[in-house]
Design a protein around this motif. Structure first.
Motif, PDB file in Angstrom:
ATOM      1  N   LEU A 323       0.841  -1.200   0.000  1.00 37.61           N
ATOM      2  CA  LEU A 323       0.000   0.000   0.000  1.00 37.61           C
ATOM      3  C   LEU A 323       0.876   1.251   0.000  1.00 37.61           C
ATOM      4  CD1 LEU A 323      -3.001   0.813   0.087  1.00 37.61           C
ATOM      5  CD2 LEU A 323      -2.827   0.870   2.574  1.00 37.61           C
ATOM      6  N   ALA A 324       1.865   1.288   0.888  1.00 39.01           N
ATOM      7  CA  ALA A 324       2.772   2.432   0.968  1.00 39.01           C
ATOM      8  C   ALA A 324       3.604   2.553  -0.307  1.00 39.01           C
ATOM      9  CB  ALA A 324       3.683   2.288   2.184  1.00 39.01           C
ATOM     10  N   GLN A 325       4.010   1.419  -0.858  1.00 37.96           N
ATOM     11  CA  GLN A 325       4.829   1.414  -2.070  1.00 37.96           C
ATOM     12  C   GLN A 325       4.065   1.992  -3.253  1.00 37.96           C
ATOM     13  OE1 GLN A 325       5.799  -2.434  -4.089  1.00 37.96           O
ATOM     14  NE2 GLN A 325       7.908  -1.904  -3.595  1.00 37.96           N
ATOM     15  N   ALA A 328       3.522   5.774  -2.955  1.00 37.35           N
ATOM     16  CA  ALA A 328       4.746   6.527  -3.247  1.00 37.35           C
ATOM     17  C   ALA A 328       5.028   6.549  -4.748  1.00 37.35           C
ATOM     18  CB  ALA A 328       5.920   5.915  -2.496  1.00 37.35           C
ATOM     19  N   GLU A 329       4.874   5.411  -5.418  1.00 42.34           N
ATOM     20  CA  GLU A 329       5.178   5.332  -6.843  1.00 42.34           C
ATOM     21  C   GLU A 329       4.177   6.099  -7.694  1.00 42.34           C
ATOM     22  OE1 GLU A 329       5.294   1.180  -7.655  1.00 42.34           O
ATOM     23  OE2 GLU A 329       7.281   0.864  -6.766  1.00 42.34           O
ATOM     24  N   GLU A 330       2.916   6.119  -7.281  1.00 43.38           N
ATOM     25  CA  GLU A 330       1.874   6.755  -8.085  1.00 43.38           C
ATOM     26  C   GLU A 330       1.573   8.191  -7.652  1.00 43.38           C
ATOM     27  OE1 GLU A 330       0.593   5.439 -10.732  1.00 43.38           O
ATOM     28  OE2 GLU A 330       1.570   3.477 -10.514  1.00 43.38           O
ATOM     29  N   GLY A 331       2.256   8.666  -6.605  1.00 45.59           N
ATOM     30  CA  GLY A 331       2.007  10.016  -6.119  1.00 45.59           C
ATOM     31  C   GLY A 331       0.633  10.169  -5.495  1.00 45.59           C
ATOM     32  N   ILE A 332       0.158   9.118  -4.840  1.00 47.63           N
ATOM     33  CA  ILE A 332      -1.152   9.119  -4.194  1.00 47.63           C
ATOM     34  C   ILE A 332      -0.976   9.427  -2.712  1.00 47.63           C
ATOM     35  CG2 ILE A 332      -3.177   7.697  -3.629  1.00 47.63           C
ATOM     36  CD1 ILE A 332      -2.565   6.059  -6.158  1.00 47.63           C
ATOM     37  N   ALA A 333      -1.897  10.192  -2.163  1.00 48.82           N
ATOM     38  CA  ALA A 333      -1.845  10.485  -0.722  1.00 48.82           C
ATOM     39  C   ALA A 333      -1.898   9.171   0.061  1.00 48.82           C
ATOM     40  CB  ALA A 333      -3.022  11.384  -0.329  1.00 48.82           C
ATOM     41  N   ARG A 363      -4.268  -2.451  -7.485  1.00 53.25           N
ATOM     42  CA  ARG A 363      -5.544  -2.145  -8.136  1.00 53.25           C
ATOM     43  C   ARG A 363      -6.463  -1.364  -7.200  1.00 53.25           C
ATOM     44  NH1 ARG A 363      -9.604  -6.748 -10.663  1.00 53.25           N
ATOM     45  NH2 ARG A 363     -11.492  -5.485 -10.769  1.00 53.25           N
ATOM     46  N   MET A 364      -6.558  -1.808  -5.946  1.00 52.43           N
ATOM     47  CA  MET A 364      -7.436  -1.128  -4.991  1.00 52.43           C
ATOM     48  C   MET A 364      -6.960   0.290  -4.714  1.00 52.43           C
ATOM     49  SD  MET A 364      -8.596  -3.947  -2.134  1.00 52.43           S
ATOM     50  CE  MET A 364      -6.943  -4.223  -1.531  1.00 52.43           C
ATOM     51  N   THR A 365      -5.656   0.459  -4.580  1.00 54.01           N
ATOM     52  CA  THR A 365      -5.102   1.773  -4.265  1.00 54.01           C
ATOM     53  C   THR A 365      -5.368   2.773  -5.388  1.00 54.01           C
ATOM     54  OG1 THR A 365      -3.344   0.668  -3.011  1.00 54.01           O
ATOM     55  CG2 THR A 365      -3.017   2.984  -3.520  1.00 54.01           C
ATOM     56  N   ILE A 366      -5.203   2.330  -6.612  1.00 51.43           N
ATOM     57  CA  ILE A 366      -5.397   3.222  -7.756  1.00 51.43           C
ATOM     58  C   ILE A 366      -6.877   3.506  -8.003  1.00 51.43           C
ATOM     59  CG2 ILE A 366      -5.125   3.399 -10.271  1.00 51.43           C
ATOM     60  CD1 ILE A 366      -2.495   1.854  -9.957  1.00 51.43           C
ATOM     61  N   MET A 367      -7.708   2.482  -7.850  1.00 51.02           N
ATOM     62  CA  MET A 367      -9.116   2.618  -8.219  1.00 51.02           C
ATOM     63  C   MET A 367      -9.991   3.218  -7.122  1.00 51.02           C
ATOM     64  SD  MET A 367      -9.116   1.666 -11.317  1.00 51.02           S
ATOM     65  CE  MET A 367     -10.898   1.639 -11.592  1.00 51.02           C
ATOM     66  N   SER A 368      -9.601   3.060  -5.870  1.00 52.23           N
ATOM     67  CA  SER A 368     -10.455   3.547  -4.787  1.00 52.23           C
ATOM     68  C   SER A 368     -10.292   5.054  -4.586  1.00 52.23           C
ATOM     69  CB  SER A 368     -10.122   2.833  -3.479  1.00 52.23           C
ATOM     70  OG  SER A 368     -10.879   3.393  -2.412  1.00 52.23           O
ATOM     71  N   PRO A 369     -11.417   5.785  -4.441  1.00 49.65           N
ATOM     72  CA  PRO A 369     -11.334   7.221  -4.161  1.00 49.65           C
ATOM     73  C   PRO A 369     -11.225   7.507  -2.663  1.00 49.65           C
ATOM     74  CG  PRO A 369     -13.612   6.610  -4.494  1.00 49.65           C
ATOM     75  CD  PRO A 369     -12.811   5.342  -4.683  1.00 49.65           C
ATOM     76  N   ASN A 370     -11.259   6.444  -1.851  1.00 49.88           N
ATOM     77  CA  ASN A 370     -11.313   6.613  -0.394  1.00 49.88           C
ATOM     78  C   ASN A 370      -9.925   6.598   0.237  1.00 49.88           C
ATOM     79  OD1 ASN A 370     -14.222   6.427  -0.546  1.00 49.88           O
ATOM     80  ND2 ASN A 370     -13.953   4.201  -0.750  1.00 49.88           N
ATOM     81  N   VAL A 371      -9.778   7.394   1.272  1.00 46.84           N
ATOM     82  CA  VAL A 371      -8.524   7.392   2.035  1.00 46.84           C
ATOM     83  C   VAL A 371      -8.382   6.080   2.783  1.00 46.84           C
ATOM     84  CG1 VAL A 371      -7.237   8.515   3.897  1.00 46.84           C
ATOM     85  CG2 VAL A 371      -8.507   9.901   2.252  1.00 46.84           C
TER      86      VAL A 371
END
Length: 447
Positions: A323-325, A328-333, A363-371
């Motif tokens: 999740l953290a990786q 960091a790679e995708e520039g997601i909060a 997939r979940m990290t990129i697709m989910s709009p939720n924190v």
């Protein structure tokens, strides 16, 4: 290890004098009297510096220089000539020569130029050498602790290692960990997937080939064994290698030398072999699909990698790491995962093991709009319950069952970790000993 100096001059007396000079300085020397001989011995001797005469019989020094630099652009070539001109010196420099020395030369001049090149080469390596980064082996389960202990014991040796486990369990990661903890860490780690290379090409990939050795061999090619010299060669999916190729590999392991396809010269190689397979090689031996003698050569130190379903207590650590990786790679909060979602992940079958888990987390990290990533974000088409039925994000019965499965596995893992000591396990889990006894009875867990 002392630097290796290759001397190329058609005058035997010059070869003898230069050999004495560099050997007296502590270098390892080899002398030949033609460009053709220099090219032939190049890969076997592996010189750091070449003292090359411009005027040679056969192919001349400038042509030899060009061919040598094609074989290894990093080698230092010092040109020598008794008929030096500015034009020749300029041409040699443009073609990759480090320096140009006119004959007659002094011993001090030769040694100074050699030392200068070696000093510059050492500094250059330290400046451009990338940091060797290998992902850690994530987990705190008993299986992972045992695996890490095995790696620590195995790595310092030169023993061959056979890693067996399902696809996606991290066999190459383990091989890299062994290499990086070994005495060979400063040398190459070369990986080759034996299942991904056609039968007619794998010999060339491993051992290299000479120009014209077969149709399409338009130039000389060095193989993986030569590339891995001094380091580690990782043979992934070695069980897919044909019996014919297995015989050739066995001979290389016995002789510690290779012969390129289409060549006669034998080239010594110093390589540690780590092999891996998603098949049980002993089963293949019994079926007649894998050589028994090769199996025993490769499996000096066997390592079995457990599938993810046998170490589910590691899933939270793996999920948090991925999740953290991804963030960091995708520039997601930064994201977190809900307890219910984690429970569902821990109850899944994971036929694709850690690789599948990583893909699902991405997939979940990129697709989910939720924190906070929740149950609704889990892709139901990828997760399978232990019974084989697809998990439903809206079915409370399945969610409760998933939590119970997670809790039962968690308790069993902690008991194993604490050698079945209930008091210690309760302390480790942060619950009362009496409460743990009730859970043991509820889930039918026997010590």
């Amino acid at each position: 290890m002392s630097a290796r100096i290759l001397i190329v001059d058609d005058e035997p007396s010059i070869c003898e004098i230069l050999t004495d000079i560099v050997q007296d300085e502590g270098y390892t020397a080899q002398a030949v009297q033609s460009g053709e001989a220099a090219l032939e011995i190049f890969h076997q001797f592996r010189p750091d510096v070449i003292l090359l005469d411009v005027w040679l019989g056969g192919i001349d020094g400038i042509t030899t220089l060009k061919k040598l630099k094609q074989l290894n652009p990093a080698v230092g070539v010092i040109m020598m000539s008794g008929h030096g001109t500015i034009n020749t010196a300029v041409k040699a420099t443009r073609d990759g020569a480090y320096d140009f020395i006119e004959k007659p030369f002094t011993m001090e001049k030769i040694l100074l130029v050699i030392r200068n090149f070696l000093d510059i080469a050492q500094v250059s390596r330290s400046l451009v050498k990338p940091a060797i980064v290998c992902p850690p082996i994530i987990g705190s389960s008993a299986a992972i602790r045992q695996l890490d202990d095995t790696i620590a014991r195995v790595a310092p040796s030169n023993g061959r290692v056979l890693i067996q486990g399902e696809n996606g369990t991290g066999k190459e990661l383990i091989a890299r960990q062994i290499h990086l903890r070994s005495k060979r860490a400063e040398h190459p780690f070369i990986a080759i997937n034996c299942a991904a290379i056609p039968e007619e090409l794998i010999e060339s990939e491993l051992f290299g080939h000479e120009k014209g050795a077969f149709t399409g061999a338009h130039q000389l090619k060095t193989g993986k064994f030569e590339h891995a010299h001094g380091g580690t060669l990782f043979l992934d999916e070695v069980g897919d290698m044909s019996l014919n190729m297995q015989a050739k590999l066995l001979r290389v392991l016995e002789e510690r030398a290779i012969t390129r396809v289409g060549a006669l010269a034998v080239i010594p190689v110093d390589v540690r072999i780590i092999a891996a397979s998603n098949k049980r090689l002993m089963d293949l031996v019994e079926q007649g699909d894998f050589r028994q003698d090769l199996f025993y050569r490769l499996s000096v130190i066997p390592i079995d990698v457990p599938p993810l379903r046998q170490r589910t207590s590691d899933i939270p650590l793996l999920a948090e790491h991925f999740l953290a990786q991804v963030c960091a790679e995708e520039g997601i909060a930064p994201r977190t995962m809900s307890a219910d979602a984690m429970a569902l992940l821990m109850s899944a079958a994971w036929p694709g093991n850690v690789r599948q888990l990583k893909n699902v987390i991405e997939r979940m990290t990129i697709m989910s709009p939720n924190v906070v990533i929740g149950v609704a974000d889990i892709p139901t088409d990828l997760l399978q319950a232990e019974s084989g039925s697809t998990l439903s994000n809206t079915d409370e019965v399945d969610l409760r069952r998933a939590r119970e499965q997670f809790e039962k596995r968690f308790i069993e893992e902690k008991l194993v970790q604490c050698d079945q000591n209930i008091t210690r396990a309760a302390e480790l889990m942060g619950i009362d000993r009496v409460h743990l006894h009730k859970k043991l009875k509820l889930y039918g867990i026997r010590k």
